[in-house]
Design a protein around this motif. Structure first.
Motif, short mmCIF file in Angstrom:
data_model
loop_
_atom_site.label_atom_id
_atom_site.label_comp_id
_atom_site.label_asym_id
_atom_site.label_seq_id
_atom_site.Cartn_x
_atom_site.Cartn_y
_atom_site.Cartn_z
N SER A 37 44.09 89.30 26.01
CA SER A 37 45.59 88.79 25.54
C SER A 37 45.25 87.25 24.97
N GLU A 38 46.50 86.73 25.17
CA GLU A 38 46.37 85.28 24.77
C GLU A 38 46.04 84.27 25.96
N GLU A 39 45.80 84.83 26.95
CA GLU A 39 45.29 84.17 28.24
C GLU A 39 44.28 84.86 29.06
N SER A 40 43.44 85.38 28.09
CA SER A 40 42.40 86.26 28.80
C SER A 40 41.36 85.11 29.52
N PRO A 41 40.79 85.45 30.65
CA PRO A 41 39.47 84.61 30.97
C PRO A 41 38.25 85.37 30.01
N GLY A 42 37.23 84.36 30.01
CA GLY A 42 36.18 84.91 28.90
C GLY A 42 35.05 83.84 29.27
N ALA A 43 33.87 83.88 28.40
CA ALA A 43 33.22 83.07 28.51
C ALA A 43 33.40 81.50 28.44
N PRO A 44 32.97 80.97 29.53
CA PRO A 44 33.64 79.41 29.57
C PRO A 44 33.06 78.61 28.36
N ALA A 45 31.77 78.90 27.80
CA ALA A 45 31.14 78.07 26.77
C ALA A 45 30.03 78.90 26.18
N ALA A 46 29.88 78.47 25.01
CA ALA A 46 28.84 79.19 24.26
C ALA A 46 28.54 77.86 22.90
N LEU A 47 26.91 78.17 22.69
CA LEU A 47 26.50 77.33 21.78
C LEU A 47 26.38 77.45 20.19
N VAL A 48 26.54 76.31 19.51
CA VAL A 48 26.70 76.63 18.12
C VAL A 48 25.30 75.72 17.54
N ASN A 49 24.25 76.60 17.27
CA ASN A 49 23.12 75.80 17.01
C ASN A 49 22.24 76.48 15.94
N PRO A 50 22.05 76.02 14.90
CA PRO A 50 21.55 76.57 13.54
C PRO A 50 20.20 76.25 13.52
N ALA A 51 19.42 75.54 14.46
CA ALA A 51 17.91 75.48 14.47
C ALA A 51 17.27 76.43 15.82
N THR A 52 17.06 77.58 15.30
CA THR A 52 16.79 78.54 16.66
C THR A 52 15.31 78.75 16.66
N GLY A 53 15.18 79.46 18.08
CA GLY A 53 13.77 79.93 18.32
C GLY A 53 12.93 78.91 18.51
N ARG A 54 11.61 79.56 18.67
CA ARG A 54 10.55 78.50 18.85
C ARG A 54 10.03 77.73 17.80
N HIS A 55 10.48 78.09 16.59
CA HIS A 55 10.22 77.36 15.29
C HIS A 55 11.32 76.52 14.77
N ALA A 56 12.45 76.49 15.69
CA ALA A 56 13.68 75.75 15.09
C ALA A 56 13.92 75.96 13.67
N ARG A 57 13.86 77.56 13.70
CA ARG A 57 14.14 77.91 12.07
C ARG A 57 15.61 77.64 11.68
N MET A 58 15.76 77.37 10.56
CA MET A 58 17.21 77.04 10.07
C MET A 58 17.74 78.50 9.97
N SER A 59 19.03 78.68 10.32
CA SER A 59 19.41 80.27 10.64
C SER A 59 20.05 80.59 9.10
N TRP A 60 20.35 81.70 9.01
CA TRP A 60 20.90 82.28 7.87
C TRP A 60 22.06 81.59 7.15
N GLU A 61 21.99 81.27 5.98
CA GLU A 61 23.14 80.57 5.25
C GLU A 61 23.88 79.45 6.36
N ALA A 62 23.02 78.63 6.89
CA ALA A 62 23.29 77.69 8.02
C ALA A 62 24.37 76.83 7.63
N GLU A 63 24.26 76.42 6.33
CA GLU A 63 25.42 75.05 5.95
C GLU A 63 26.81 75.85 5.84
N ALA A 64 26.68 77.11 5.07
CA ALA A 64 28.06 77.63 5.00
C ALA A 64 28.71 77.97 6.13
N CYS A 65 27.72 78.59 6.90
CA CYS A 65 28.32 79.19 8.37
C CYS A 65 28.96 78.20 9.27
#
Ligand SMILES: Cc1cc2nc3c(=O)[nH]c(=O)nc-3n(C[C@H](O)[C@H](O)[C@H](O)COP(=O)(O)OP(=O)(O)OC[C@H]3O[C@@H](n4cnc5c(N)ncnc54)[C@H](O)[C@@H]3O)c2cc1C
Length: 363
Positions: A37-65
């Protein structure tokens, strides 16, 4: 009976994103979801990180995303007078082994990171910033990364959509094709009916079970997160990402994730996962792990494809049946940019990038 440009099944990250983009094109949308609904419980927090994995790869179309997501957050935050929807406080990626430090430094050279996005910190700088972080060989700091308070963000986005003309129905529905036409008849549980030129399946982990989409190679991976409360106020606000992630919400709260469970029977939370996640916290913030108690635990499912990119586009035989799913672990990062491709395609006929298109799986 109302007619809509699109009936969207699912008002989660993908469904709200495509609804917003179609709305920006002036299209009438019907957003359907029986579980929120518009008052739903849900995930309290999530991460936005464009440098992922063990190699800190730049994710797909990171700048536009990143640009598209920030624009969406800004639009929604503007008419949400309440609390902040994100914490724009960066992400630190400590190199907890020498090998990781090498990988991370290589990432700085290898990718054309936009100015101001990412920098190297030596061990002392890391310890000055946050002495609780485990011993390390330095760290990447992503000033561009941020934490989204997902429950607030999605509730605010659903409200924004409704206030701007979307029909939001928080109930179950089914669709069937209208004989001799390209449109679909939507029947809601309440008995209300409507027609829609397009039906978009954006039902997250339920999408692979939709009759028309079972031909896609969608893989489901269960994941769990734990919400902790510390016994004292915590004096940092950035996210930490190494072996997992820890996110801040409130003075004493930490959200820690996550597990990757490829074989699972149901979506219940488990003690085993709680132990695993506590182990991750102990590796990231060793001193803190002893000072927290569990306040909650959540389980969900990530949907992925073989190339680890979302899937959008049309059904191979029923072109007005569309899909938006499979954002894996980067749902927030991908959401608005990918939604724009789908909206542009449906409204103006613009091509969908091959790597995202349903056509990559056509028989
Ligand atoms: C443990 C865990 C941690 C994660 N951490 C992060 C993170 O830090 N950052 C990040 O970006 N992503 C993260 N993700 C991934 C992110 O949650 C997903 O990529 C994202 O939720 C996918 O969006 P979606 O809209 O496809 O699915 P959802 O957000 O799950 O939304 C699907 C919606 O469809 C609805 N629905 C289901 N069935 C129907 C139906 N029959 N009709 C209508 N509606 C229906 C559901 O109620 C739901 O609201 C994480 C995932 C997990 C499991």
């Amino acid at each position: 009976m109302s007619n809509y440009f699109a009936a969207i099944f699912g008002a989660g990250i993908a469904g709200t994103a495509i609804a917003l983009e179609l709305q920006k094109h002036g299209k009438k949308v019907l957003l359907i979801d029986p579980h929120v609904s518009e008052e739903s419980p849900g995930a309290p927090a999530a991460l936005v990180n464009p440098a992922t994995g063990r190699h800190a790869r730049m994710s797909w179309e990171a700048e536009a995303c990143m640009k598209a997501l920030r624009e969406t957050v800004e639009v929604v935050q503007k008419d949400h007078n309440g609390e902040l929807l994100i914490s724009d406080t960066g992400v630190i990626r400590p190199a907890i082994s020498e090998k990781l430090a090498v990988n991370f430094r290589e990432s700085l050279e290898k990718y054309e990171w936009p100015d101001g996005w990412i920098r190297w910190m030596d061990e002392k700088e890391v310890s000055d910033l946050n002495p609780n972080i485990a011993p390390n060989y330095g760290a990447l700091f992503l000033d561009c990364g941020f934490t989204v308070f997902v429950d607030r963000y999605l509730n605010a986005l659903r409200k924004h959509l409704r206030l701007n003309g979307a029909a939001c129905r928080y109930e179950a529905a089914r669709y069937e094709s209208v004989p001799d036409g390209n449109a679909y008849r939507i029947t809601l549980e309440s008995g209300e009916t409507a027609t829609a030129d397009h039906v978009i399946a954006a039902a997250g982990e339920q999408t692979p079970f939709f009759n028309h989409w079972q031909y896609l190679p969608l893989h489901r991976v269960k994941g769990q997160i734990v919400r902790y409360e510390a016994d004292r106020d915590l004096n940092w606000d950035h996210a930490v990402s190494a072996m997992g992630y820890t996110l801040r919400r409130g003075k004493r709260d930490l959200v820690v994730g996550s597990t990757y469970e490829h074989k699972f029977e149901d979506l219940s939370v488990t003690e085993r996962a709680a132990e695993q996640i506590h182990g991750k916290l102990a590796k990231m913030l060793p001193g803190i792990a002893e000072k927290v108690t569990i306040k909650g635990q959540l389980a969900g499912v990530r949907v992925t494809t073989p190339n680890k990119l979302p899937v959008i586009g049309r059904h191979e035989e029923h072109p007005n049946l569309c899909i938006y799913t499979a954002m894996g672990s980067k749902g927030l990062l991908f959401s608005s940019h990918v939604a724009r491709f789908l909206a542009e395609h449906l409204v103006n006929g613009s091509p969908i990038p091959d790597e995202l298109d349903t056509k990559r799986f056509d028989g």
